[in-house]
Each structure stands twice: as structure tokens, then as C-alpha cells.
Design an enzyme around this catalytic site. Sequence first.
Site, mmCIF file in Angstrom:
data_model
loop_
_atom_site.group_PDB
_atom_site.id
_atom_site.type_symbol
_atom_site.label_atom_id
_atom_site.label_comp_id
_atom_site.label_asym_id
_atom_site.label_seq_id
_atom_site.Cartn_x
_atom_site.Cartn_y
_atom_site.Cartn_z
ATOM 1 N N GLY A 244 0.718 31.577 -49.855
ATOM 2 C CA GLY A 244 1.409 31.198 -48.632
ATOM 3 C C GLY A 244 1.149 29.746 -48.287
ATOM 4 N N ALA A 260 -4.349 22.622 -49.010
ATOM 5 C CA ALA A 260 -5.392 22.326 -49.972
ATOM 6 C C ALA A 260 -5.987 23.602 -50.547
ATOM 7 C CB ALA A 260 -6.479 21.485 -49.307
ATOM 8 N N ILE A 261 -6.056 24.679 -49.756
ATOM 9 C CA ILE A 261 -6.692 25.903 -50.228
ATOM 10 C C ILE A 261 -5.923 26.534 -51.395
ATOM 11 C CG2 ILE A 261 -7.328 28.269 -49.617
ATOM 12 C CD1 ILE A 261 -8.196 27.235 -46.891
ATOM 13 N N GLU A 280 7.065 33.129 -52.171
ATOM 14 C CA GLU A 280 8.156 32.514 -51.418
ATOM 15 C C GLU A 280 8.224 31.024 -51.689
ATOM 16 O OE1 GLU A 280 5.924 31.881 -47.140
ATOM 17 O OE2 GLU A 280 6.520 33.894 -47.761
ATOM 18 N N ILE A 355 -5.295 31.425 -38.436
ATOM 19 C CA ILE A 355 -5.863 30.538 -37.428
ATOM 20 C C ILE A 355 -7.200 31.104 -36.947
ATOM 21 C CG2 ILE A 355 -5.536 29.601 -35.103
ATOM 22 C CD1 ILE A 355 -2.478 29.722 -35.719
ATOM 23 N N GLY A 378 6.153 34.696 -44.490
ATOM 24 C CA GLY A 378 6.091 35.801 -45.437
ATOM 25 C C GLY A 378 4.746 36.486 -45.503
ATOM 26 N N LYS A 403 -12.068 22.405 -36.389
ATOM 27 C CA LYS A 403 -12.521 21.013 -36.493
ATOM 28 C C LYS A 403 -13.473 20.626 -35.363
ATOM 29 C CE LYS A 403 -8.711 19.205 -39.227
ATOM 30 N NZ LYS A 403 -9.539 19.096 -40.429
#
Length: 485
Positions: A244, A260-261, A280, A355, A378, A403
Site C-alpha cells: 500500500g 520508504a517502508i 493496486e 496512523i 485499498g 515525529k
Amino acid sequence: MLPPTFTRSCSLRRPAVSILPLAQTRRSLLTRKGPPVYCKTAEDAVSHVKSGNRIYVHGTAAVPALLLKALRKRADSLSNVEFTHLHIEMDNPCDDPSLCPDHFYTNHFFVGAHARKGVASGTGSYIPVFLSEVPRLMRSGRLKPDVAFLNLSPPDRHGYCSLGVEVAAALPAAETAPIIIAQINRSVPRTHGMSMVHIDSVDYAFECNDPLPQRKVTTATEVETQIGKNIAELVPDGACLQMGIEEDIELKLLLKLIGAIPNAVLRELKDHKDLGIHTEMFEEGAIDLIENGAITNLKKTFLPGKLVTSFVMGTDRVYNFVNDNPTIAFLDSSVTNNPVIIGSNKNVVAINSAIEVDVTGQVCADSVGTKHISGVGGQIDFERGAALSEGGIPIICLPSLTKTGASRIVPTLKVGAGVITTRPHVHWVVTEYGAVDLFGKNIVQRARLLIGIAHPKHREALEKAALERFGSKAWNMAQEHSTVI
């Protein structure tokens, strides 16, 4: 130069297209309406938009920027024009507070970086919908567009243009919109799959060479790299991957970068064998794995040998890679995101971000409290599809800290936060501190597991809140079932 069919001028306007029953307005690869009206400018092309029209805007990196800029110039002559679209890789010039809602208004299927300000200010709104069901909204007539703004490749010798880098919702829009207005754009890659629209199905068109937006791959932080490693340890040879979109939701700039992940995960898979992709959207890092032979797509059940996707965003490397590449199938999202089709592949590993996650496993992925910053997308489609897959591994990943240093594993979600992935949908949750499998665990066991992958500085406070909520007896009984990988 355009083919001979592009001979008529916008001064020879075709009669207004009547709104026919849905079955009569569906287009297909074989549908023809006659040669399009060739317009010399974008301004001529958009002159056929009328007040009250609903316009589907080709999404993601396929955004038809020249059409939107031209329509902005017509604002004073239009009223109640509605846009619908996925995320688009630019600010819509029509999404101007001085013009909304009297002249223009946008209903977003996804709240990306360029939509947040408009949704927050009320110049637009957000339609919560699974990406798999966006095509259904159009094909059922519930949100059928009157006009589709498309960004197409030039036609081939058979007259077929390609929808390029976004087929997810553009295909159903092209099928159902009575009027298609298109940029015939030399910069649009010619993609394969369900991506073809015949030039004679276009009503008004103009030629251009408008480069696609570029999106850089972010450099992974130490935390993101560790999350990637933790996820990669769960991926078996022969797995079918979905990645995703991962957003840095706390960026102050209105800029959404490719995550980045997901790319950190891909970098850790270079020594795997016979991986496949059904997603997707795929990441630029997948190209490296295709080129080194780790991704072959041969173990997939659905379209073996082909990488399945519905859209891409990236740099020219991505756009050049998908151009005229028959091993990549661009399909609309009712297919790519159908959980049953996803689950027909074995060993599906679905990787999606959050999140925040509460200690019982509820996942918020579209808002910070009441503020919408993303969308359903998705995530549920693929989390459920992976759960249906034999050997499937649905994964939610997130850094342990925001952060500002707050914990993303929380006792309860923020007031007003949207639950995108529900408790029963969640299986694996991964942070930089490990991976835990919540499937089949009760809510107290889940709390213990999730606190075990929270940041160490927050674990004591999380345990205290969990003890108050569940009681010491239940908390102690759950201890023996709490294993972090």
C-alpha cells in the site's frame, strides 16, 4: 502527427450527447462513436463542459493538467460543476476557495496531499469508499460522470489509445461517461491490460506533450529500515506481494512521497525466489527485484507471469518500465482490489500502513482525530484478500513514535479518528520493535502483544492504562500468550 481521423475542427461541434440509460452509455474496446473532434487547444476542448456536469478527472500521475487549467479559465461561465477523482499529483486549479462551491466542487475518493486543504476548508469533501467499489459507483449509475477528462497515449495503428498510468477508476469512467474529453499526450506510456480506449470513443481531443509528474523514492530512516527487515522475515519464497501507499503524514509540505517502508521491504527481499506482485500500485523498488530475478510472478494463480496493478506513480524509470511492457497488467480496481481475486493467489502478503493502532487492534489510517488526511484506499481490500489467501499474511505496519515522540500504539484512538481496519480484520502488526500476530487473540492478549512492540519509553504508561481497562486478573492470565517475533 496525429492520424488522419483527427481532421475535424472544434468549430464543427457535434450535436449534444443525450444522457441515455446506463446500458446504452457503457463503452468497451469495440465501441465506436465516430472520429473525435480535434481541438487545437485545451480551451477549445473544455468548451463542451456545461454547468451542472459531473467530471471524472484521470487520477494519480495521469492527471490531465492542461484540461484542468483550461477549465479554470471558464469558471465565471460555469456553475455547480462537480469533480470526482482519486488522488491527483497536483493542486487542482479549479479547487480555489473563491470559486467553490458556486462554480466548482470536488468529491474526493481519496484525500491525498493535494486534497487536504480543500476538504478541511469545505471547498470539497471526501467519499469514504473501498477502492474496489469505486468502479461500481460509476457503473451502477450512482456516481456516473457526465464527462471524463482523460490523459491518453497516442493511438496505435489500430486506433487504440492507452489509459497509461491509471486504470483503477479511469476505465469505468471512460465506459460510463457520455462525453470523453482527452489529452492525446505523447508523454503518456502505453500500458497493457484493461487500459485501451479506441480513439473513435473519444468525443473531443487535442494533442500535447505534457510530462507526467515525478515522485521520488524517499530514503529510508533507520526505523523504517528495521520495519522493512521485520516484515521481510515474514515473507516466504513464492509469496504474492501487495504494498500500500505509505505516507509521511506529518510532513508540513503539501507533498506526498512514495513510501520508504515498502521500498525498505523490497530491498530486503533481493535473495527471495519466485515472488509475485498483485497490488493496486507497485513501488519503484520492485523493478530491481524483477531485474535480478527475485520477482517472476510464476507462482501466482491469477494471471501468472504478469505483475498486476491498477496505477503507478514514480519517476521516469517507472514510466519507461511500464511503457509497452506486456508483463504488466493494468486492471481497474474492481479486479485488482477484489478480495476474492486477491485471495485466489497463495501466500499473499499485504503490507499497509497506519496512523495509530489502539491496544485492541483497531487501525486508524485516514485521519488524525477528525482531520482527514488520507482515505480508505485499498487497505481493507488487501487485508481481507490476504486473510482469504492460503498461507496469506495481512500486515499493518507503523513506526512506534510520531515525529513529536508520542506513541502510535495507543490505549484508545483519538476522538473522531476513523477506524479503517477493524479488530477482526487485523492479523499482523509490525513496528521497528517486532511483529505480532493478533489473529485469534482476545483483546487482553492483543493489548499485551501490541504494548510489546510499542516504544519502550511508552510501555509503562500503556500497561497502566490497560490494567485499568481490563483488570489485573485478565492482564496476568494473558501474559503466557504474548509472544513478539
